[in-house]
Design a protein around this motif. Structure first.
Motif, mmCIF file in Angstrom:
data_model
loop_
_atom_site.group_PDB
_atom_site.id
_atom_site.type_symbol
_atom_site.label_atom_id
_atom_site.label_comp_id
_atom_site.label_asym_id
_atom_site.label_seq_id
_atom_site.Cartn_x
_atom_site.Cartn_y
_atom_site.Cartn_z
ATOM 1 N N LEU A 402 0.830 -1.205 0.000
ATOM 2 C CA LEU A 402 0.000 0.000 0.000
ATOM 3 C C LEU A 402 0.864 1.254 0.000
ATOM 4 C CD1 LEU A 402 -2.859 1.220 0.190
ATOM 5 C CD2 LEU A 402 -2.655 1.078 2.685
ATOM 6 N N ALA A 403 1.941 1.246 0.784
ATOM 7 C CA ALA A 403 2.838 2.406 0.812
ATOM 8 C C ALA A 403 3.507 2.611 -0.541
ATOM 9 C CB ALA A 403 3.881 2.228 1.915
ATOM 10 N N ARG A 404 3.895 1.497 -1.220
ATOM 11 C CA ARG A 404 4.532 1.639 -2.538
ATOM 12 C C ARG A 404 3.540 2.215 -3.548
ATOM 13 N NH1 ARG A 404 6.925 -3.343 -1.082
ATOM 14 N NH2 ARG A 404 5.250 -4.484 -2.143
ATOM 15 N N ARG A 405 2.300 1.755 -3.496
ATOM 16 C CA ARG A 405 1.318 2.275 -4.448
ATOM 17 C C ARG A 405 1.035 3.758 -4.193
ATOM 18 N NH1 ARG A 405 -3.343 -0.040 -3.459
ATOM 19 N NH2 ARG A 405 -2.774 -1.733 -2.049
ATOM 20 N N GLU A 406 0.919 4.147 -2.928
ATOM 21 C CA GLU A 406 0.688 5.563 -2.625
ATOM 22 C C GLU A 406 1.873 6.415 -3.047
ATOM 23 O OE1 GLU A 406 -0.155 5.737 1.496
ATOM 24 O OE2 GLU A 406 -2.252 5.077 1.281
ATOM 25 N N SER A 407 3.101 5.902 -2.841
ATOM 26 C CA SER A 407 4.285 6.654 -3.272
ATOM 27 C C SER A 407 4.317 6.789 -4.791
ATOM 28 C CB SER A 407 5.550 5.955 -2.775
ATOM 29 O OG SER A 407 6.699 6.610 -3.224
ATOM 30 N N ALA A 408 3.941 5.719 -5.496
ATOM 31 C CA ALA A 408 3.918 5.793 -6.958
ATOM 32 C C ALA A 408 2.867 6.788 -7.433
ATOM 33 C CB ALA A 408 3.655 4.400 -7.541
ATOM 34 N N GLU A 409 1.693 6.803 -6.784
ATOM 35 C CA GLU A 409 0.653 7.768 -7.168
ATOM 36 C C GLU A 409 1.114 9.197 -6.912
ATOM 37 O OE1 GLU A 409 -2.786 6.698 -5.002
ATOM 38 O OE2 GLU A 409 -3.310 4.984 -6.277
ATOM 39 N N ALA A 410 1.797 9.433 -5.763
ATOM 40 C CA ALA A 410 2.291 10.779 -5.463
ATOM 41 C C ALA A 410 3.344 11.215 -6.468
ATOM 42 C CB ALA A 410 2.846 10.827 -4.044
ATOM 43 N N THR A 411 4.241 10.281 -6.850
ATOM 44 C CA THR A 411 5.268 10.613 -7.846
ATOM 45 C C THR A 411 4.628 10.932 -9.194
ATOM 46 O OG1 THR A 411 6.832 9.156 -6.712
ATOM 47 C CG2 THR A 411 7.339 9.766 -8.977
ATOM 48 N N ALA A 412 3.626 10.136 -9.585
ATOM 49 C CA ALA A 412 2.949 10.407 -10.853
ATOM 50 C C ALA A 412 2.212 11.740 -10.818
ATOM 51 C CB ALA A 412 1.960 9.267 -11.160
ATOM 52 N N ALA A 413 1.637 12.087 -9.666
ATOM 53 C CA ALA A 413 0.943 13.366 -9.548
ATOM 54 C C ALA A 413 1.922 14.526 -9.661
ATOM 55 C CB ALA A 413 0.195 13.422 -8.223
ATOM 56 N N ARG A 414 3.107 14.384 -9.049
ATOM 57 C CA ARG A 414 4.103 15.458 -9.156
ATOM 58 C C ARG A 414 4.592 15.606 -10.594
ATOM 59 N NH1 ARG A 414 6.073 13.028 -4.408
ATOM 60 N NH2 ARG A 414 7.823 12.131 -5.575
ATOM 61 N N GLU A 415 4.789 14.474 -11.264
ATOM 62 C CA GLU A 415 5.230 14.549 -12.665
ATOM 63 C C GLU A 415 4.159 15.175 -13.546
ATOM 64 O OE1 GLU A 415 6.161 10.577 -13.701
ATOM 65 O OE2 GLU A 415 8.052 10.493 -12.578
ATOM 66 N N ALA A 416 2.881 14.899 -13.242
ATOM 67 C CA ALA A 416 1.803 15.469 -14.061
ATOM 68 C C ALA A 416 1.656 16.965 -13.834
ATOM 69 C CB ALA A 416 0.478 14.762 -13.744
ATOM 70 N N LEU A 417 1.966 17.435 -12.629
ATOM 71 C CA LEU A 417 1.792 18.856 -12.322
ATOM 72 C C LEU A 417 3.022 19.692 -12.652
ATOM 73 C CD1 LEU A 417 -0.051 18.671 -8.864
ATOM 74 C CD2 LEU A 417 -1.034 19.224 -11.080
ATOM 75 N N ALA A 418 4.202 19.098 -12.680
ATOM 76 C CA ALA A 418 5.427 19.859 -12.924
ATOM 77 C C ALA A 418 5.386 20.501 -14.305
ATOM 78 C CB ALA A 418 6.650 18.945 -12.789
ATOM 79 N N THR A 419 5.810 21.756 -14.360
ATOM 80 C CA THR A 419 5.841 22.514 -15.619
ATOM 81 C C THR A 419 7.277 22.923 -15.920
ATOM 82 O OG1 THR A 419 5.427 24.593 -14.450
ATOM 83 C CG2 THR A 419 3.514 23.384 -15.243
ATOM 84 N N SER A 420 7.625 22.905 -17.185
ATOM 85 C CA SER A 420 8.974 23.305 -17.592
ATOM 86 C C SER A 420 9.092 24.810 -17.776
ATOM 87 C CB SER A 420 9.358 22.594 -18.898
ATOM 88 O OG SER A 420 8.396 22.893 -19.925
ATOM 89 N N HIS A 421 7.974 25.509 -17.826
ATOM 90 C CA HIS A 421 7.963 26.960 -18.017
ATOM 91 C C HIS A 421 6.649 27.494 -17.444
ATOM 92 C CE1 HIS A 421 5.882 25.154 -21.440
ATOM 93 N NE2 HIS A 421 5.122 26.245 -21.452
ATOM 94 N N PRO A 422 6.557 28.815 -17.187
ATOM 95 C CA PRO A 422 5.296 29.383 -16.675
ATOM 96 C C PRO A 422 4.126 29.056 -17.593
ATOM 97 C CG PRO A 422 7.062 30.981 -16.469
ATOM 98 C CD PRO A 422 7.632 29.849 -17.261
#
Length: 510
Positions: A402-422
């Motif tokens: 469960l902890a691995r799945r939650e960590s993977a979801e959090a990592t995917a969420a950060r990758e989806a939200l990260a922007t390379s420019h404004p």
């Protein structure tokens, strides 16, 4: 030393009410700029609450204690007999007036209800803006600076004192347990509305006051404080020694006082690194009072619905046991109350665990041998090998997965939200539920860190995993972020989101 406190004696004397009424008559007369009073005048001011001889005796006692001063009244003497007759004019002494001021302050403090003054916040902001205008002048007007600072101190003192008194009275209201449910519910609705309005004003106006304080400090608020201290020192009386300048000594004393006042005022509205401001603490206390008020209403509703607490149940049960007529009634009451009818109420060995049926009455069951260790220590240890350790590997594996799945979801969420420019909020597109929750948390942190008057805000999350830079736009466009559960709409902003964990990994690999 005891003589210095004799003017307080009338507060504990047998005729305390009469003495207080007489002293109140003199205080009222002083407010009307009347200095002397005769016994007849005192009786008229008291509206004939006592006879004249009793008032005269009370005046004599107050003169002995030092509250009043008696002067011979010769204005109405028309004969030798009148001259030798005791006639006096009475007036307050310095000690008597000081005692009345102390008693009035004591009564006011006890009866003070307090209030959360949103108007005071607006007044403080107005005075700070006026001080900011004066600070721009090369030689600010000393009279205006002094009056503004005095008004600021007075308004802030009222605000802090009233807020403290209000929160104390609010806590006493929350601790009230004997109020009528309907009355308290109506009062609760008005009070919660009052708290919400003050919290809203404190958030907006408090942030403005903090910004104005910072602006004044950048323009050297110490110079304005020195101006006020010098103006107060102008009236210092000349000293006995010609070598010392009393104005300089008074200025240094006033300067320290004004600096202490400003530091206290600043700490009330401006938060430091490890010390939140008093306004922030007050806001948190007011917010915490709302669910506490709701909890009090729930308790009152439970009482009205007929529920009782456990202590009341046990008291009623004890009364029933005391009133039981026979021993058989006591046994029936015991069985009906606690249901301890079975004989196997204690742990036994494996050999005797099923030897006695559960329906067997206590009187018919064989005796149960209890270990002396249980009687002495309250614990019983069985002989033989210890109990087998329970294997929890399956549960631990489930938690790790469960902890691995939650960590993977959090990592995917950060990758989806990260922007390379404004990027505009309207260009973020559709987000899955996990990424949308992370986005709402980021947006909330950024809006909470925004300072009035600034278009750009930068902040990081509490766990240090992401950073956001939010810039307000002035084109008036709206943004829409789509999710599987609906659409999130609001004013469009320019946003730049950085995944700090990914950036840290890149730096370490480089």
């Amino acid at each position: 030393m005891d003589g210095e406190f004799t003017p307080f004696s009338y507060l504990t004397a047998p005729n305390e009410r009469l003495y207080r009424a007489v002293m109140d008559a003199f205080v009222q007369a002083k407010r009307r700029f009347v200095v002397h009073l005769r016994p007849e005048d005192v009786r008229t001011s008291m509206r004939h609450a006592a006879e004249l001889p009793a008032i005269t005796d009370a005046l004599g006692r107050l003169v002995e204690w030092g509250n009043l001063r008696a002067d011979p009244d010769t204005s109405r003497v028309t004969s030798v007999e009148d001259f030798h007759r005791s006639r006096f004019l009475y007036q307050l002494t310095v000690r008597g007036e000081a005692v009345e001021q102390a008693v009035a302050a004591y009564d006011e403090a006890l009866g003070r209800r307090g209030a959360l003054q949103a108007v005071a916040l607006t007044d403080i902001a107005t005075q700070l803006r006026a001080l900011g205008e004066l600070s721009r002048a090369a030689e600010p007007d000393a009279a205006k600076v002094h009056l503004l600072l005095r008004g600021l101190v007075d308004r802030f003192t009222d605000l802090a004192g009233n807020a403290q008194a209000f929160m104390s009275s609010l806590q006493r209201t929350i601790d009230l347990h004997d109020a009528d449910a309907d009355v308290f519910r109506e009062y609760k609705d008005r009070l919660i509305d009052y708290l919400e309005r003050f919290i809203k004003d404190l958030v907006s106006t408090g942030a403005e006051i903090a910004a104005l304080v910072g602006e004044l400090e950048r323009r050297d608020v110490g110079a304005l404080l020195d101006v006020a201290a010098w103006r107060e020192a102008e009236d210092a009386a000349p000293g006995a020694s010609e070598e010392s300048d009393p104005r300089r000594e008074e200025f240094e004393r006033g300067r320290r006082l004004w600096q202490e006042r400003w530091l206290g005022f600043r700490a009330w509205f401006v938060s430091e690194a490890h010390h939140p401001s008093q306004a922030k603490l007050l806001r948190a206390q007011a917010r915490a009072a709302i669910p506490q008020l709701l909890q009090v209403v729930a308790v009152l509703n439970e009482r009205r619905s007929g529920r009782s607490d456990r202590s009341a149940d046990f008291r009623a049960l004890a009364q029933w046991f005391a009133d039981a007529p026979t021993e058989d009634d006591l046994h029936r009451l015991w069985q009906g109350s606690f249901g301890l009818s079975g004989a196997r109420h204690l742990s036994t060995s494996d050999a005797t665990a099923d030897a006695v049926p559960a329906q067997t009455p206590w009187a018919d069951a064989p005796p149960l041998v209890i270990s002396p260790r249980l009687r002495r220590t309250g614990s019983y240890e069985r002989r033989g090998k210890p109990s087998r350790v329970v294997d929890r590997s399956e549960q631990r594996a489930y938690l790790a997965d469960l902890a691995r799945r939650e960590s993977a979801e959090a990592t995917a969420a950060r990758e989806a939200l990260a922007t390379s420019h404004p990027t505009r909020l309207s260009d973020l597109g559709e987000l899955d539920p996990v990424a949308f929750r992370a986005f709402l948390g980021l947006l909330g942190d950024a809006l909470a860190a925004r300072v009035p008057g600034r278009r750009v805000v930068e902040t990081t999350t509490s766990d240090g995993t992401m950073a956001i830079r939010l810039t307000a736009l002035e084109d008036g466009r709206s943004a829409e972020v789509r999710t599987p559960d609906g659409a999130f709409r609001g004013p469009d902003h320019l946003v730049e989101i950085v995944d700090l964990l990914a950036a840290d990994v890149v730096e370490r690999s480089a």
